[in-house]
Design a protein around this motif. Structure first.
Motif: not given
Length: 133
Positions: A23-24, A27, A31
């Motif tokens: 998920w990081q 993201n 972003r």
């Protein structure tokens, strides 16, 4: 004078990861895209999706790949001269992805080295005694 519009690029993102780390990564990529990066992305999150996509006639301008065991599928889908960022993918020496090694960035996460560095850092700053005292 107005800003010159940048050409939109077709980018394949292969992110087969679960848990917090996956998920990081996702993201971070989104972003960056959300801050004005002119990418039209195709997100693939399973090896089955990647295999299905490899059977189609599609073209990409670049790729970000983070998926263990994906090399045969990615090699079939993406030409060797395509710019790529490859996370934690060990390529065999005869991989077509290495036919033109320029334009490729390899990022490797080494859990052993990270753990060892953390332990050494604790010893060096004196918070953890080397003998356990």
């Amino acid at each position: 004078m107005g800003r010159k519009a940048r050409k939109q690029k077709n980018v394949l993102i292969v992110l087969i990861a679960t848990g917090l780390t996956g998920w990081q990564k996702r993201n971070g990529i989104f972003r960056y895209i959300g801050e004005g990066c002119p990418w039209d992305i195709r997100l693939v999150s399973t090896l089955d999706e990647l295999n299905d996509l490899a059977q189609k006639d599609v073209a990409f301008d670049g790729a970000i790949v983070s998926a263990a065991d994906s090399e045969p599928h990615v090699a079939k889908l993406l030409p060797g001269d395509l710019p790529m960022v490859l996370f934690n993918i060990n390529l065999p020496p005869d991989s077509p992805l290495l036919s033109r090694p320029t334009g490729k960035i390899f990022i490797h996460h080494d859990s052993y080295a990270i753990g060892e560095t953390a332990a050494k850092s604790g010893i060096l700053i004196g918070t953890i005694g080397a003998t356990g005292n």
